[in-house]
Design a protein around this motif. Structure first.
Motif, PDB file in Angstrom:
ATOM      1  N   PRO A   1      42.750 -19.519 -36.752  1.00  9.54           N
ATOM      2  CA  PRO A   1      43.202 -19.386 -38.142  1.00  9.54           C
ATOM      3  C   PRO A   1      42.822 -20.590 -39.003  1.00  9.54           C
ATOM      4  N   LEU A   2      42.967 -21.783 -38.421  1.00  8.84           N
ATOM      5  CA  LEU A   2      42.654 -22.998 -39.163  1.00  8.84           C
ATOM      6  C   LEU A   2      41.174 -23.005 -39.561  1.00  8.84           C
TER       7      LEU A   2
ATOM      8  N   THR B   1      44.086 -31.255 -43.843  1.00  6.25           N
ATOM      9  CA  THR B   1      43.745 -31.219 -42.419  1.00  6.25           C
ATOM     10  C   THR B   1      42.690 -32.271 -42.095  1.00  6.25           C
TER      11      THR B   1
ATOM     12  N   TYR C   1      43.451 -22.992 -49.917  1.00  3.82           N
ATOM     13  CA  TYR C   1      42.703 -23.306 -48.694  1.00  3.82           C
ATOM     14  C   TYR C   1      41.983 -24.647 -48.826  1.00  3.82           C
TER      15      TYR C   1
ATOM     16  N   SER D   1      39.317 -20.440 -40.013  1.00  2.00           N
ATOM     17  CA  SER D   1      39.028 -19.445 -41.042  1.00  2.00           C
ATOM     18  C   SER D   1      39.370 -19.970 -42.433  1.00  2.00           C
ATOM     19  N   ILE D   2      40.472 -20.725 -42.585  1.00  2.00           N
ATOM     20  CA  ILE D   2      40.758 -21.199 -43.948  1.00  2.00           C
ATOM     21  C   ILE D   2      39.831 -22.341 -44.342  1.00  2.00           C
TER      22      ILE D   2
ATOM     23  N   LEU E   1      36.859 -20.498 -45.556  1.00  2.00           N
ATOM     24  CA  LEU E   1      37.140 -19.802 -46.817  1.00  2.00           C
ATOM     25  C   LEU E   1      37.377 -20.755 -47.985  1.00  2.00           C
TER      26      LEU E   1
ATOM     27  N   GLY F   1      44.357 -27.099 -48.025  1.00  2.00           N
ATOM     28  CA  GLY F   1      44.530 -27.096 -46.580  1.00  2.00           C
ATOM     29  C   GLY F   1      43.411 -27.850 -45.889  1.00  2.00           C
TER      30      GLY F   1
ATOM     31  N   PHE G   1      44.243 -19.196 -25.746  1.00  2.00           N
ATOM     32  CA  PHE G   1      45.271 -19.993 -26.404  1.00  2.00           C
ATOM     33  C   PHE G   1      44.637 -20.967 -27.394  1.00  2.00           C
TER      34      PHE G   1
ATOM     35  N   THR H   1      40.540 -13.641 -48.599  1.00  2.00           N
ATOM     36  CA  THR H   1      40.137 -13.141 -47.289  1.00  2.00           C
ATOM     37  C   THR H   1      38.615 -13.046 -47.207  1.00  2.00           C
ATOM     38  N   PHE H   2      38.134 -12.816 -45.996  1.00  2.00           N
ATOM     39  CA  PHE H   2      36.708 -12.601 -45.816  1.00  2.00           C
ATOM     40  C   PHE H   2      36.344 -11.279 -46.471  1.00  2.00           C
TER      41      PHE H   2
ATOM     42  N   PHE I   1      43.602 -19.112 -30.364  1.00  2.00           N
ATOM     43  CA  PHE I   1      44.818 -18.823 -31.127  1.00  2.00           C
ATOM     44  C   PHE I   1      45.243 -20.044 -31.935  1.00  2.00           C
ATOM     45  N   LEU I   2      45.103 -21.242 -31.338  1.00  2.00           N
ATOM     46  CA  LEU I   2      45.483 -22.473 -32.032  1.00  2.00           C
ATOM     47  C   LEU I   2      44.547 -22.784 -33.191  1.00  2.00           C
ATOM     48  N   TYR I   3      43.249 -22.661 -32.908  1.00  2.00           N
ATOM     49  CA  TYR I   3      42.283 -23.169 -33.880  1.00  2.00           C
ATOM     50  C   TYR I   3      41.632 -22.097 -34.745  1.00  2.00           C
TER      51      TYR I   3
END
Lengths: 280, 311
Positions: A27-28, A248, A241, A30-31, A34, A244, A20, A44-45, A23-25
């Motif tokens: 995607p964050l 963040t 990104y 990855s951007i 990137l 983002g 979990f 994308t990678f 799942f939460l962290y």
């Protein structure tokens, strides 16, 4: 803790929890990675080199609307919402410690403010200003729209705080001759300070990231989430990104500050607090 | 230091001692009996100006007429007429309710074990706080950015497709991963599971641990304790979490817009489209219907569980 075995369910649940968190962290993360793409990199990678190109792009005005301006407005609005939320929620929390006529109604208003869809509040405030011939602006209509979202959270936190708050401290202060004002400022506020920091954190971050309630209420000048939303539809480079990552980072910095303030208060408390059991 | 700040450790015994006195002092007439009204006044002003009036305005405008440029004060039912007798509306409401139902089920199935793990399996208070914080931190960051953050993972050239092609599981990239109903629900779960975790965790932390010991002493196994003790006592938390998740999803338009790539609809999006054509009364009528639906849903949930007890 010693010699207690883990229950049978521990490891499967721990694994589930870890998934979990991923799942939460994930995607964050990855951007954030990137956003440091090389100048020819895509959305994308893999990484195509590494650079700060996209951050530089972000601060060039012509590239992405008015990033700097909206950023400033959102920070300022967040701070104003934070202060008002803390003060108003604290006062209301004090009021709810006693029964007063209409307390049930106010409680239901707070609940309603949480469950009425944001877009409805936003549209309603937008229409209200329109019909009154007032110009909607981020510092008036959007401020109110944000407060309608942050105050119920603040109030609920205050309920939780005052449910566990002993009136004995205030009585002691009063017995020692403190005025009502002194009692609040020197007794109540210091005791619940950590929770007030929490309310402030909610106030700032919820306002800083609010999109739906800003939509019809921000007026001519965008707040940051509106700017970001605009970018998602017409920007197809990692500059998105980079934005983002920056926003963040601001959120994380605010959370970090709140935690720091919280630990400092707690530490001070441990140092200066009760001497019970120390044999003094 | 003479002026000492009391700690929570002191507060507990004092508060139990003060219970009786607190009640009696509240009962005797105070000089400042108007104090609560003054204290709650700012809150009430904000709610009146930015909650009650806006809703009244929406109800009012929903009966107005409009042309391409203006709002025309009137009392017509055409907005409701056009809304309720259009199959598009019913389809959109059905889709929104479906999204809400699926999201509710998934967030509950994911959120409950997470809360359960935190409340019953993490034993050190420090770890409990730290892990709880790990779950809540994303709540304080931008939702839109968190939606966008799925692109590198789910996109046609994203991590999942590349990985699956890499191990030879698929030949062509899976298209349903991004900009689909799947990604909409995934984003909802990503964004809103927290709203389920926090109230359920809160309920679980209030469960008297001796109840669980009693169940165990009477021979209940782990599943029986879960099903017959913990779940029933968590109902208020589950109800609060459900109310949050369902109402947020029913009013959402950003997630559907961004994550479906414009392929799915929602009631919120329908309102947005109407306002972009300056059809404010049409949007207002839709808003009233949505509000009634949301309130009805919440009323049903509140009937099932007494939520105020939980505060």
């Amino acid at each position: 803790m010693r010699a207690r075995r883990r229950n049978a369910g521990f490891w499967p649940l721990a694994a589930f929890f870890a998934l979990f968190v991923l799942f939460l962290y994930g995607p964050l993360t990855s951007i954030i990675v990137l956003s440091f793409q090389g100048p020819n990199g895509g959305l994308t990678f893999p990484m195509n080199g590494a650079s700060l190109t996209w951050f530089a792009n972000l601060f060039e005005k012509q590239m992405v609307g008015d990033f700097a301006g909206s950023f400033q407005r959102s920070i300022l609005l967040g701070l104003v919402v934070m202060v008002i939320t803390v003060v108003v929620a604290f006062l209301a929390g004090l009021a709810f410690r006693r029964r007063f006529l209409g307390s049930g109604l106010v409680f239901y208003l707070a609940v309603a403010s949480l469950i009425v869809p944001s877009i409805l509040i936003s549209l309603g405030i937008g229409l209200l200003f329109r019909l009154l011939d007032l110009e909607a602006a981020w510092w008036s209509s959007a401020l109110g729209a944000h407060l309608s979202w942050t105050l119920p959270f603040g109030l609920l936190i205050m309920f939780a705080v005052f449910n566990r708050f002993s009136p004995a401290y205030e009585e002691a202060a009063r017995d020692l001759g403190a005025s009502a004002w002194q009692t609040v400022m020197h007794v109540v506020v210091p005791i619940i300070l950590p929770s007030l920091i929490g309310v402030g954190l909610f106030g700032f971050t919820l306002s800083y990231d609010e999109f739906a309630r800003s939509l019809y209420t921000a007026g001519t000048f965008n707040t940051l989430p509106l700017e970001i939303y605009g970018m998602t539809t017409n920007v197809t480079t990692p500059v998105l990104y980079a934005l983002g990552t920056v926003t963040t980072a601001v959120s994380f910095a605010v959370i970090g500050l709140a935690l720091l303030a919280y630990t400092m208060v707690e530490r001070r408390r441990r140092r200066l607090g009760s001497d019970a059991g120390r044999g003094v | 230091m003479a002026r000492s700040v009391p700690t929570d450790a002191v507060a507990i015994p004092l508060s139990s001692a003060a219970q009786g006195r607190g009640a009696s002092s509240a009962a005797k007439p105070r000089r400042s009996s108007s104090a609560p009204y003054l204290q709650v006044a700012p809150l009430v002003v904000v709610f009146l100006l930015f909650l009650v009036f806006p809703i009244l305005i929406i109800v009012m405008v929903s009966f107005w007429d409009y042309d391409t440029a203006r709002l025309i004060p009137a009392f017509v039912l055409t907005n409701y007429d056009e809304l309720l007798f259009s199959p598009v509306t019913w389809g959109t409401y059905l889709q929104t309710v479906t999204f809400a139902a699926i999201t509710w089920a998934v967030t509950l199935v994911v959120g409950f074990p997470v809360a359960y793990f935190l409340a019953f399996h993490v034993r050190s208070a420090t770890w409990q706080t730290a892990l709880f914080l790990v779950c809540t931190v994303p709540f304080w960051t931008s939702n839109i950015i968190r939606m966008i953050s799925w692109i590198p993972t789910l996109g046609l050239n994203g991590l999942i497709n590349k990985g699956l092609i890499g191990i030879g599981a698929i030949e062509k990239p899976l298209e349903f991963l991004l900009f689909s109903d799947f990604s909409v629900v995934l984003a909802y779960v990503h964004l809103y599971t927290l709203f389920m975790i926090v109230p359920i965790f809160n309920s679980m932390m209030r469960i008297d641990r001796s109840l669980i010991e009693a169940a165990r002493d009477n021979g209940a196994n782990g599943w029986q304790i879960l099903g017959n003790v913990i779940v029933p006592l968590c109902k208020p938390g589950i109800a609060i979490g459900s109310i949050f998740v369902v109402t947020i999803v029913m009013g959402d338009f950003v997630t559907v817009r961004l994550m479906s790539g414009g392929q799915s609809a929602s009631v919120g999006l329908m309102m947005l489209n109407a306002t972009s054509l300056l059809q404010y009364p049409a949007a207002a009528a839709n808003a009233v219907v949505l509000l009634l639906l949301v309130l009805l849903t919440v009323a049903v949930m509140m009937r099932l569980v007494d939520v105020r007890k939980e505060l």
